[in-house]
Every structure is written in C-alpha cells, then in structure tokens.
Design a protein around this motif. Structure first.
Motif, PDB file in Angstrom:
ATOM      1  N   ALA A 401      21.966   4.801  -1.361  1.00  0.00           N
ATOM      2  CA  ALA A 401      23.029   4.004  -1.978  1.00  0.00           C
ATOM      3  C   ALA A 401      23.216   2.692  -1.223  1.00  0.00           C
ATOM      4  CB  ALA A 401      24.334   4.793  -1.990  1.00  0.00           C
ATOM      5  N   ARG A 405      28.740   0.418  -1.334  1.00  0.00           N
ATOM      6  CA  ARG A 405      29.246   1.657  -1.938  1.00  0.00           C
ATOM      7  C   ARG A 405      29.515   2.702  -0.866  1.00  0.00           C
ATOM      8  NH1 ARG A 405      25.997   4.507  -5.902  1.00  0.00           N
ATOM      9  NH2 ARG A 405      27.960   5.256  -6.773  1.00  0.00           N
ATOM     10  N   LEU A 423      30.224   7.940  -5.365  1.00  0.00           N
ATOM     11  CA  LEU A 423      29.187   8.334  -4.412  1.00  0.00           C
ATOM     12  C   LEU A 423      29.346   9.773  -3.944  1.00  0.00           C
ATOM     13  CD1 LEU A 423      26.749   7.457  -2.704  1.00  0.00           C
ATOM     14  CD2 LEU A 423      28.369   6.710  -0.941  1.00  0.00           C
TER      15      LEU A 423
END
Length: 472
Positions: A401, A405, A423
């Motif tokens: 990711a 984030r 997430l």
C-alpha cells in the motif's frame, strides 16, 4: 502436649489462615494490592484481559451472522477496536455480526469508554473500602480528581454522568431512527449510536455507514454533539459540575481543554472545507451550506469520532495529511478520545511562545505551568510519534500500500480515531495484529506513561553542576 504436637497444631492453624486468606474478599484485596503497588501495570493487565475476553466472545459461531467462527485475527481486531473505542474494522459491522455479536461490541465499547480501570477501581473501592495511595493517584489521573478524597464518589459521578449524557443522546436519536428503520430497529440503532458517539467509538451498524443519513440533520447533529462533548474528558465534566457556568472559577485544565478544542474544531472545519471545496469526489457538487456543514462534521470526527459522511479515499492527499495531524492530537485528557491530547498540544505551544518571547516560565490564564508538566508533554508526544513510526515501518515492510494510506491508518489506530481508507481489511494477519497492538498502546500508552511518571516522582538530595549543550 509434646513439642511435636504443638508444631503440628500451629501448622494446621497457619494453613487454615492461609487457605482462608485466599477465599472470598481477600482475593479481591490481592487485586487491589496490585493496583496500589503498580497502577500503570494494572491498567495494561486490565485492557489486555478485556481484549482477550471479548476476542474469545467474538470468535464464537454465535457471534457471526452466518453461524461460523470468525477468523481469529478479525475477532481480535474488532474486540480491540471496541475496547479501545477506536472504530476501525476488518469486516463489515452491519452484515458480518449477529445480534449477539453486536451486543458484545456494544458492551465492549461501553466498558472501554468508561474505562476498564475506572470500573476495576470502583469495584475494589466497594469491596475493600480502600484504594491506597497508588490506586488513588491512578484514579486521580484517570478521572481528573483534583484531590485525593473520596475516589469512590467521584467514580460514581463519572459513571452517572456518562449514562446521563448517553440517555439524552438516545432520546434525541430515537425519533429519526424510528422513522427511518421502524420501532424495534430504530430504538436499537439509537442506543448503539448514542453509546458509540459519546465514547468516540465510530462503529456503525448500517451497511453504508452514515452516508444514507448525509442530509438528515436530526441524526447528524446529535452524533456530532455527542462526539464533541465526549472528547472533553471526565476532568472537565467534574469541574463543570462543581463550578457550573462560571468561567472565572474553572481550573486551568478546563480552560485549556475547552479553548483548544474549540479552536481546533474551527480550524479543522475551515481547512477541510477549503481543501475539499472543488473535489467532485467528495463535496464538489454540493451547495456551499452543505460543504460547510460537511467540513464542520469532518472536523468534529477527525480528532477521534470516527464517523464519516464521505470516504476518506476520495479526499485529496493534502486533506489526508491535515487529517493525520488532527487525529494525532486527539481529544481531551482522561476522555474517550485518543491521541496525545489537546492539553499536551496546548502546553507545547505555550512553551514555544514563552521561549520565543524570552520568558523564564510557561504561563496561561495567570497561572504558571510547572516544568515537570512540560517534560510529561514532551514524553507523551515523543512516545506517540515513536509508536506511529514503528508501526508504519512494520506495515510498509509487509504491504504494498502507498505510504500515505499506511500512515493514515496507523495514526487512526494510535489515536483511536476510527477513520479508515480501507487498509485494515486488506492487511494480512500480521498487519492486523500490529494495528491491534497499536490501538491498545494508543489507549494505554499516554495514560500509563503519565500515571507512571506521577507515581514514581522522587526527590534528590543533591544537584549536579549546570551545563548547557547546544540545541538547534
């Protein structure tokens, strides 16, 4: 009687006394003794025990809507999120959990909001009639008692105040939810959101969250007010109950908390509204009045509330960065909000102002803030930043990711805020356990550090020569 018989009789009596000592009330006294000896460690044990208990309950087949056991990392994550009043989730709260599972989550939120240690201290006080100096100091830190008096009475005031405010929120939320969802579901939703809002938990029992109520002020306004009031903290409530609406008689903590909280609310609303004004993915297509209300609602929630009318994924990178900063600050000390606390931020700003003006002391409202408190503020801030950095590094090493984030999710977990870019649900079991540990650390860490510093202060009988290293 022979000497041997006497020894045997004495051993029997001693054994009976030993057995009796571990029956009934004395067992509770052992727990109370642990609280008196090490209150900071007692808080850690209390939170870990509660997290383990609620994890086990949520892992039961009875807790899931499909009747199958919940994957252990998801059960642990949800239990920790509830007990730390965070609101982050790895499964959809509305569809995954059964009525039993939702009740377990609600109970965990309430216990976590009231404070596990607060309830433990109240029980110990009720049974043993005494807490000792360590227990009183820890209770003083948790509920903001100005003096080491009748802690039991103060704890009862805290619980009654909490339940009273939640009752008001329930009454305000019941009519609009009944209109939208029917009588039975409406009353349940009003109760759940009243508890979740005041405790700054951010859990939602609707599949699309609050988006279906995005234009219903009868729902949104009470929720925003509940989160805002819940972020003040028990010390403010106790001071307001004592002094009423007489600002001149408020203590310095109450003044700093209310002023800083209000300033952050306005600043956050303006910043969020301006940054998202032309963003068609969030508020770009709304009227100016709706944009400003969305900004005010977002500002209320970004410091710990966790509710959201727009998906944070749709926000601009700058908005996410600003939200990171507000989440890291959090709410009031000894409140259900997380973060480093608004009083910590205020003390640091006041110290910077005093240094820039060449003043020898840090002052506010005609009061001098002791240097020891400044050291605590610095310690709490550094601890929080270190936890965020460590968790970010761990997740960056185990997920692909983007960094923004990861940082958003990590700060939301540490600050027990609950805002999410999604997430948490994408992480592997290791990542979920990392965020679970961070939520516990964020809920325990600053309070535990402050309590430990307060209890372990000691006087020295000598001082070393003064020497100033070069700083800056």
């Amino acid at each position: 009687m022979s000497r041997g018989s006497g020894h045997r009789a004495r051993a029997v009596r001693d054994g009976a006394r030993t057995t009796e000592r571990f029956r009934g009330v004395p067992v509770v006294r052992l727990g109370s003794g642990f609280i008196r000896r090490s209150p900071a460690q007692a808080s850690v044990v209390a939170f870990l025990s509660a997290a383990a208990l609620f994890s086990a309950l949520l892992a039961l087949p009875l807790a899931s809507a499909d009747g199958r056991p919940t994957f252990l990392p998801d059960a642990v994550f949800t239990a920790v999120s509830a007990i730390t009043v965070t609101g982050l989730t790895t499964v959809d709260t509305a569809t995954h959990w059964s009525p039993f599972g939702l009740i377990v989550i609600l109970v965990a939120i309430e216990i976590g909001g009231l404070g596990i240690v607060t309830l433990a201290l109240l029980l110990a006080r009720a049974v043993t009639r005494q807490l000792g100096l360590g227990g009183k100091l820890f209770a003083q830190q948790n509920i903001g008692s100005p003096e080491l008096g009748d802690v039991g009475a103060l704890l009862r005031i805290v619980i009654l105040t909490t339940l009273s405010i939640q009752a008001v929120l329930f009454v305000a939320l019941a009519p609009p939810f009944i209109v939208a969802d029917g009588v039975g579901a409406g009353l349940w939703h009003a109760l759940f959101y009243a508890v979740s809002a005041f405790n700054n938990a951010g859990f939602s029992v609707h599949e699309r969250g609050l988006s279906e109520f995005s234009s219903n002020l009868w729902v949104l306004v009470p929720l925003a007010v509940g989160v805002f009031v819940g972020s003040f903290g028990f010390p403010v409530f106790l001071n307001l109950l004592k002094e009423k609406w007489r600002p001149k008689h408020w203590n310095l903590h109450t003044k700093i908390t209310l002023i800083t909280t209000s300033a952050l609310l306005v600043l956050g609303a303006v910043a969020w509204s301006v940054l998202e004004w032309d963003n068609h993915a969030s508020t770009g297509d709304l009227s100016p009045a709706e944009k400003m209300f969305r900004g005010l609602f977002a500002s209320t929630m970004m410091r710990s509330g966790g509710f959201s009318l727009t998906n944070p994924n749709d926000s601009t990178p700058t908005t996410l960065l600003i939200t990171d900063a507000f989440m890291f600050v959090g709410g009031g000390s000894a409140s259900t909000a997380g973060g480093i606390k608004v009083t910590t931020l205020a003390v640091l700003i006041l110290a910077i102002v005093a240094e820039s003006r060449g003043l020898p002391d840090v002052t506010a409202a005609r009061r001098t803030i002791p240097n020891g408190l400044l050291r605590v503020a610095i310690s709490v801030t550094f601890l929080g930043a270190s936890l965020v950095l460590a968790a970010t590094i761990l997740l960056r090493a185990t997920t692909d990711a983007p960094l923004d984030r990861i940082l958003f999710e990590v700060i939301s977990a540490f600050a027990t805020c609950g805002l999410s870019v999604g997430l948490s649900a994408e992480l592997d079991p290791f990542g979920k356990y990392v965020l679970s540990a961070l939520m516990l650390a964020g809920r325990i860490g600053p309070i535990g550090l402050a309590a430990a510093l307060a209890v372990t202060q000691r006087k020295t009988l000598f001082t070393f020569p003064t020497e100033r290293p070069i700083v800056g």
